[in-house]
Design a protein around this motif. Structure first.
Motif, PDB file in Angstrom:
ATOM      1  N   GLN A 295      -5.743 -88.076  22.901  1.00 52.96           N
ATOM      2  CA  GLN A 295      -4.767 -87.571  21.932  1.00 52.96           C
ATOM      3  C   GLN A 295      -4.121 -86.310  22.522  1.00 52.96           C
ATOM      4  OE1 GLN A 295      -3.273 -88.302  19.136  1.00 52.96           O
ATOM      5  NE2 GLN A 295      -2.399 -86.267  18.782  1.00 52.96           N
ATOM      6  N   VAL A 296      -2.804 -86.318  22.619  1.00 53.97           N
ATOM      7  CA  VAL A 296      -2.089 -85.292  23.373  1.00 53.97           C
ATOM      8  C   VAL A 296      -1.275 -84.389  22.448  1.00 53.97           C
ATOM      9  CG1 VAL A 296      -0.416 -84.914  25.219  1.00 53.97           C
ATOM     10  CG2 VAL A 296      -2.017 -86.843  25.356  1.00 53.97           C
ATOM     11  N   GLY A 297      -1.453 -83.089  22.629  1.00 59.06           N
ATOM     12  CA  GLY A 297      -0.692 -82.107  21.851  1.00 59.06           C
ATOM     13  C   GLY A 297       0.582 -81.696  22.567  1.00 59.06           C
ATOM     14  N   CYS A 298       1.614 -81.360  21.771  1.00 64.17           N
ATOM     15  CA  CYS A 298       2.915 -80.970  22.336  1.00 64.17           C
ATOM     16  C   CYS A 298       3.348 -79.575  21.906  1.00 64.17           C
ATOM     17  CB  CYS A 298       3.985 -81.969  21.912  1.00 64.17           C
ATOM     18  SG  CYS A 298       3.759 -83.588  22.650  1.00 64.17           S
ATOM     19  N   ASP A 299       2.607 -78.964  21.011  1.00 63.92           N
ATOM     20  CA  ASP A 299       2.918 -77.603  20.551  1.00 63.92           C
ATOM     21  C   ASP A 299       1.605 -77.004  20.048  1.00 63.92           C
ATOM     22  OD1 ASP A 299       2.537 -78.764  17.984  1.00 63.92           O
ATOM     23  OD2 ASP A 299       4.684 -79.099  17.730  1.00 63.92           O
ATOM     24  N   VAL A 300       1.639 -75.780  19.564  1.00 67.19           N
ATOM     25  CA  VAL A 300       0.388 -75.122  19.166  1.00 67.19           C
ATOM     26  C   VAL A 300      -0.305 -75.897  18.045  1.00 67.19           C
ATOM     27  CG1 VAL A 300      -0.584 -73.068  18.060  1.00 67.19           C
ATOM     28  CG2 VAL A 300       0.948 -72.811  20.011  1.00 67.19           C
TER      29      VAL A 300
END
Length: 289
Positions: free
Chosen positions: A49-54
């Motif tokens: 699962q990949v985050g793109c912002d805080v």
């Protein structure tokens, strides 16, 4: 619900369990549990699962902590860095319209990514990199500064680096050379050609192929996949985006990995089980789980 919005049917299950190396469960409809059950039913038993912002990175870390078969990657997307520094008057990102906070705001955001990257269930730092498609020349300095910081964070914590490279191949490779790439570096949604695949192979970079490898106009991706060393190949959905043919334009999800994997096996001229076995081993090695 129109046919275009309807989720594609479940594909035939894979006989060898594999991982979706890059997904965005927070942008998909339904619950995390539903997505994982559907994916496991067709042999996709692990997701990154990949985050793109805080906020997305915090959510990724929390979700990975709560689910044994979810691993997290945390970062500021290349398009997020200029929004933090310069502002986002159009409110294109999901935070809505924002004032620019300058370099200090970028430093604060990077400090939080650094904190998250230290967590044990966070296996990657990404998606970071460069994107010259959506960010104009005024945002490039912020992107590059953010990318260099993420490389340093990944190396310091011994985590995989997950790269977003859109219309920026030469510059992404240059920054990696200048900073020194982490031991495990993944080109997410690999978008280069066969010549670039040979450069990545020589440097030991993983190349992760998404549903667009099945698109009619993507022969360059199939050519790259044909020359990439099998031990450096991963598969991903980038869901809810890049749904593989014949479902292009409909919502993507981890359970559709078998569609892309079968197309990849065909390009390589190998059986799907052999492809799946290689991908399962490679993803575990790339993300150290």
């Amino acid at each position: 619900m129109s046919a275009k919005d309807a989720p594609p049917p479940l594909p035939e299950p894979l006989l060898v369990e594999v991982a979706d190396s890059h997904t965005h469960l927070d942008l998909q409809s339904g619950t995390v549990e539903e997505a994982l059950v559907k994916a496991a039913a067709v042999g996709v038993t692990t997701v990154v699962q990949v985050g793109c912002d805080v906020k997305g990175s915090q959510w990724a870390a929390e979700t990975a902590a709560a689910h044994e078969h979810v691993h997290a990657a945390v970062a500021l997307h290349p398009n997020e860095a200029p929004r933090i520094v310069l502002g986002d008057p159009d409110g294109w990102s999901r935070q809505g319209a924002r004032e620019g906070g300058g370099d200090a705001a970028l430093d604060d955001a990077l400090t939080e990514i650094d904190r998250l990257a230290a967590l044990p269930h966070v296996r990657g730092v990404g998606e970071t990199g460069l994107d010259f498609f959506r960010t104009g020349p005024e945002g490039i300095a912020a992107q590059e500064r953010s990318f260099r910081a993420h490389i340093e964070i990944a190396k310091r914590h011994g985590k995989a680096l997950v790269i977003h490279d859109r219309e920026a191949h030469a510059d992404v490779l240059r920054v990696l050379d200048e900073e020194g790439a982490p031991e495990r570096t993944v080109f997410h949604c690999y978008s280069g050609d066969a010549a670039m695949a040979e450069i990545c192979a020589a440097k030991g970079y993983y190349m992760s192929f998404a549903g667009n490898v099945t698109f009619k106009n993507a022969q360059h991706l199939r050519d790259a996949l044909a020359v990439a060393p099998l031990e450096l190949v991963l598969v991903e959905t980038d869901a809810p985006f890049l749904t593989p043919a014949p479902y292009r334009g409909r919502p993507n999800a981890p359970y559709l990995i078998p569609v892309t994997l079968r197309a990849m096996a065909e390009v390589r001229g190998i059986g799907e089980n052999e492809m799946a076995e290689a991908i399962a081993v490679n993803t575990a090695r790339a993300f150290d789980y």
